[in-house]
Design a protein around this motif. Sequence first.
Motif, PDB file in Angstrom:
ATOM      1  N   TRP A  33      -6.831   5.006  -8.378  1.00 52.84           N
ATOM      2  CA  TRP A  33      -5.565   4.539  -7.992  1.00 52.84           C
ATOM      3  C   TRP A  33      -5.368   4.667  -6.427  1.00 52.84           C
ATOM      4  CZ3 TRP A  33      -1.874   1.847 -11.050  1.00 52.84           C
ATOM      5  CH2 TRP A  33      -2.294   1.614 -12.145  1.00 52.84           C
ATOM      6  N   GLN A  34      -4.529   3.899  -5.843  1.00 53.89           N
ATOM      7  CA  GLN A  34      -3.930   4.138  -4.585  1.00 53.89           C
ATOM      8  C   GLN A  34      -2.536   3.939  -4.781  1.00 53.89           C
ATOM      9  OE1 GLN A  34      -5.538   1.534  -1.569  1.00 53.89           O
ATOM     10  NE2 GLN A  34      -5.490   3.277   0.019  1.00 53.89           N
ATOM     11  N   TYR A  35      -1.730   4.898  -4.289  1.00 55.57           N
ATOM     12  CA  TYR A  35      -0.280   4.762  -4.165  1.00 55.57           C
ATOM     13  C   TYR A  35       0.359   4.653  -2.760  1.00 55.57           C
ATOM     14  CZ  TYR A  35      -1.963   7.020  -8.239  1.00 55.57           C
ATOM     15  OH  TYR A  35      -2.149   7.491  -9.696  1.00 55.57           O
ATOM     16  N   GLN A  36       1.266   3.715  -2.877  1.00 53.39           N
ATOM     17  CA  GLN A  36       2.077   3.460  -1.660  1.00 53.39           C
ATOM     18  C   GLN A  36       3.710   3.466  -2.130  1.00 53.39           C
ATOM     19  OE1 GLN A  36       0.572  -0.312   0.123  1.00 53.39           O
ATOM     20  NE2 GLN A  36      -0.705   0.821   1.395  1.00 53.39           N
ATOM     21  N   PHE A  37       3.942   4.325  -2.467  1.00 57.26           N
ATOM     22  CA  PHE A  37       5.383   4.694  -2.920  1.00 57.26           C
ATOM     23  C   PHE A  37       6.857   4.412  -2.023  1.00 57.26           C
ATOM     24  CE2 PHE A  37       3.479   8.433  -5.701  1.00 57.26           C
ATOM     25  CZ  PHE A  37       2.974   7.494  -6.727  1.00 57.26           C
ATOM     26  N   SER A  38       6.497   4.257  -0.832  1.00 55.86           N
ATOM     27  CA  SER A  38       7.290   3.911  -0.059  1.00 55.86           C
ATOM     28  C   SER A  38       7.448   2.318   0.050  1.00 55.86           C
ATOM     29  CB  SER A  38       6.814   4.229   1.643  1.00 55.86           C
ATOM     30  OG  SER A  38       5.526   3.796   2.056  1.00 55.86           O
ATOM     31  N   ASN A  39       6.453   1.700  -0.557  1.00 54.53           N
ATOM     32  CA  ASN A  39       6.450   0.145  -0.657  1.00 54.53           C
ATOM     33  C   ASN A  39       6.820   0.021  -2.323  1.00 54.53           C
ATOM     34  OD1 ASN A  39       6.112  -0.412   2.224  1.00 54.53           O
ATOM     35  ND2 ASN A  39       3.824  -0.472   1.719  1.00 54.53           N
ATOM     36  N   LYS A  40       7.031   1.026  -3.043  1.00 53.70           N
ATOM     37  CA  LYS A  40       7.356   0.798  -4.625  1.00 53.70           C
ATOM     38  C   LYS A  40       6.090   0.179  -5.256  1.00 53.70           C
ATOM     39  CE  LYS A  40      12.326   0.656  -3.909  1.00 53.70           C
ATOM     40  NZ  LYS A  40      13.368   0.231  -4.479  1.00 53.70           N
ATOM     41  N   SER A  41       4.915   0.668  -4.753  1.00 51.78           N
ATOM     42  CA  SER A  41       3.781  -0.061  -5.331  1.00 51.78           C
ATOM     43  C   SER A  41       2.506   0.895  -5.735  1.00 51.78           C
ATOM     44  CB  SER A  41       3.065  -1.097  -4.571  1.00 51.78           C
ATOM     45  OG  SER A  41       2.398  -0.744  -3.432  1.00 51.78           O
ATOM     46  N   ALA A  42       1.695   0.635  -6.610  1.00 48.14           N
ATOM     47  CA  ALA A  42       0.336   1.306  -6.923  1.00 48.14           C
ATOM     48  C   ALA A  42      -0.753   0.504  -7.409  1.00 48.14           C
ATOM     49  CB  ALA A  42       0.764   2.472  -8.075  1.00 48.14           C
ATOM     50  N   LYS A  43      -1.937   0.610  -6.718  1.00 44.05           N
ATOM     51  CA  LYS A  43      -2.776  -0.342  -7.207  1.00 44.05           C
ATOM     52  C   LYS A  43      -3.881   0.403  -7.993  1.00 44.05           C
ATOM     53  CE  LYS A  43      -6.131  -3.504  -4.732  1.00 44.05           C
ATOM     54  NZ  LYS A  43      -6.634  -4.219  -3.576  1.00 44.05           N
ATOM     55  N   ASP A  44      -4.558  -0.482  -8.910  1.00 42.84           N
ATOM     56  CA  ASP A  44      -5.522   0.031  -9.873  1.00 42.84           C
ATOM     57  C   ASP A  44      -6.858  -0.617  -9.124  1.00 42.84           C
ATOM     58  OD1 ASP A  44      -7.440   0.362 -11.546  1.00 42.84           O
ATOM     59  OD2 ASP A  44      -6.122  -0.044 -13.336  1.00 42.84           O
ATOM     60  N   LEU A  45      -7.586   0.346  -8.508  1.00 47.68           N
ATOM     61  CA  LEU A  45      -8.693  -0.100  -7.739  1.00 47.68           C
ATOM     62  C   LEU A  45      -9.670  -0.505  -8.359  1.00 47.68           C
ATOM     63  CD1 LEU A  45      -8.554   2.527  -4.814  1.00 47.68           C
ATOM     64  CD2 LEU A  45      -7.591   0.357  -4.752  1.00 47.68           C
ATOM     65  N   VAL A  46      -9.727   0.063  -9.756  1.00 47.76           N
ATOM     66  CA  VAL A  46     -10.735  -0.442 -10.808  1.00 47.76           C
ATOM     67  C   VAL A  46     -10.820  -1.875 -11.158  1.00 47.76           C
ATOM     68  CG1 VAL A  46     -12.190   0.036 -12.920  1.00 47.76           C
ATOM     69  CG2 VAL A  46     -11.472   1.678 -11.521  1.00 47.76           C
ATOM     70  N   LYS A  47      -9.419  -2.084 -11.646  1.00 44.79           N
ATOM     71  CA  LYS A  47      -9.046  -3.486 -12.111  1.00 44.79           C
ATOM     72  C   LYS A  47      -8.473  -4.391 -11.099  1.00 44.79           C
ATOM     73  CE  LYS A  47      -7.783  -1.791 -16.844  1.00 44.79           C
ATOM     74  NZ  LYS A  47      -6.536  -1.714 -17.707  1.00 44.79           N
ATOM     75  N   ASN A  48      -8.396  -3.813  -9.771  1.00 42.61           N
ATOM     76  CA  ASN A  48      -7.862  -4.527  -8.580  1.00 42.61           C
ATOM     77  C   ASN A  48      -6.613  -5.193  -9.075  1.00 42.61           C
ATOM     78  OD1 ASN A  48      -8.059  -5.412  -5.950  1.00 42.61           O
ATOM     79  ND2 ASN A  48      -8.912  -7.389  -6.728  1.00 42.61           N
ATOM     80  N   LYS A  49      -5.811  -4.519  -9.300  1.00 41.60           N
ATOM     81  CA  LYS A  49      -4.355  -4.876  -9.987  1.00 41.60           C
ATOM     82  C   LYS A  49      -3.456  -3.823  -9.436  1.00 41.60           C
ATOM     83  CE  LYS A  49      -1.690  -5.322 -14.136  1.00 41.60           C
ATOM     84  NZ  LYS A  49      -1.691  -5.245 -15.527  1.00 41.60           N
TER      85      LYS A  49
END
Length: 250
Positions: free
Chosen positions: A120-136
């Motif tokens: 996972w990659q997190y960008q909490f300042s943008n209120k988002s989190a990306k599942d890098l395995v599922k590209n979601k």
Amino acid sequence: MRTYLSVLLICFPLSTFATTEASITPSPDKPSIEKKYKVPPYNATYTLLHKSDPVGEATRKLTYLDNGNAVYHYETDIEWLIFSDKRSETSTLSIQQDQVTPLHYLYDREGTGRDKHYEWQYQFSNKSAKDLVKNKTITIDRHEGLQDKLSYHLQNRIDLINNPEQQRFVYPVISTSGSIKDYVYTYDGEEELMLPYGLVKTIRLKREIPEKKRITYAWFAPKLDYLLVKLYQVKAGAEQFEAQLSKIEQ
């Protein structure tokens, strides 16, 4: 037996570090800028036991990058009867004013049963989190103080050091599926322990999950800067696992 392995390896992590400031020396080809951190690098080793029998080893390591971010790593290696299990968990994070913020989370598991991989990659300042395995990418409404499944242990340790009299600790944690749940620990007394590391006086925290009939106890040594020295879990009254500190390198 497979259930035991899963419980042991999912629930073991709790943060371990000291509080004395340490300087990170830049390499010769880098600008000579001194960086000071409240939490110095360290490497801790734990013996994992089941019903008092050693079944494996766990290590936890904290290092710093040139940009000041930290890498918090945890891994286990278990051989028990005909079963084997190796797991690795890494959180890249920032620590600003004693607040841990996860940036990237990686988890791998292999051995008996199904292998697993999460990233996972997190960008909490943008209120988002990306599942890098599922590209979601998912939207996170509740992001204040949010932790991943490894980083919250480091935050718990910092909070213990800053306020050892605190009775209750609550951490919102994002899971590998993207859901968020509060992890709650409460003060549960003091105890002197004899461990592979030696004799230590400790304080004990407890996490109870009534719906799963599971209780986890964690012991921290004040004279070792509140280092985690023991972990023990029971489910429905039956012992699940135990972890004991064997050595610490700083």
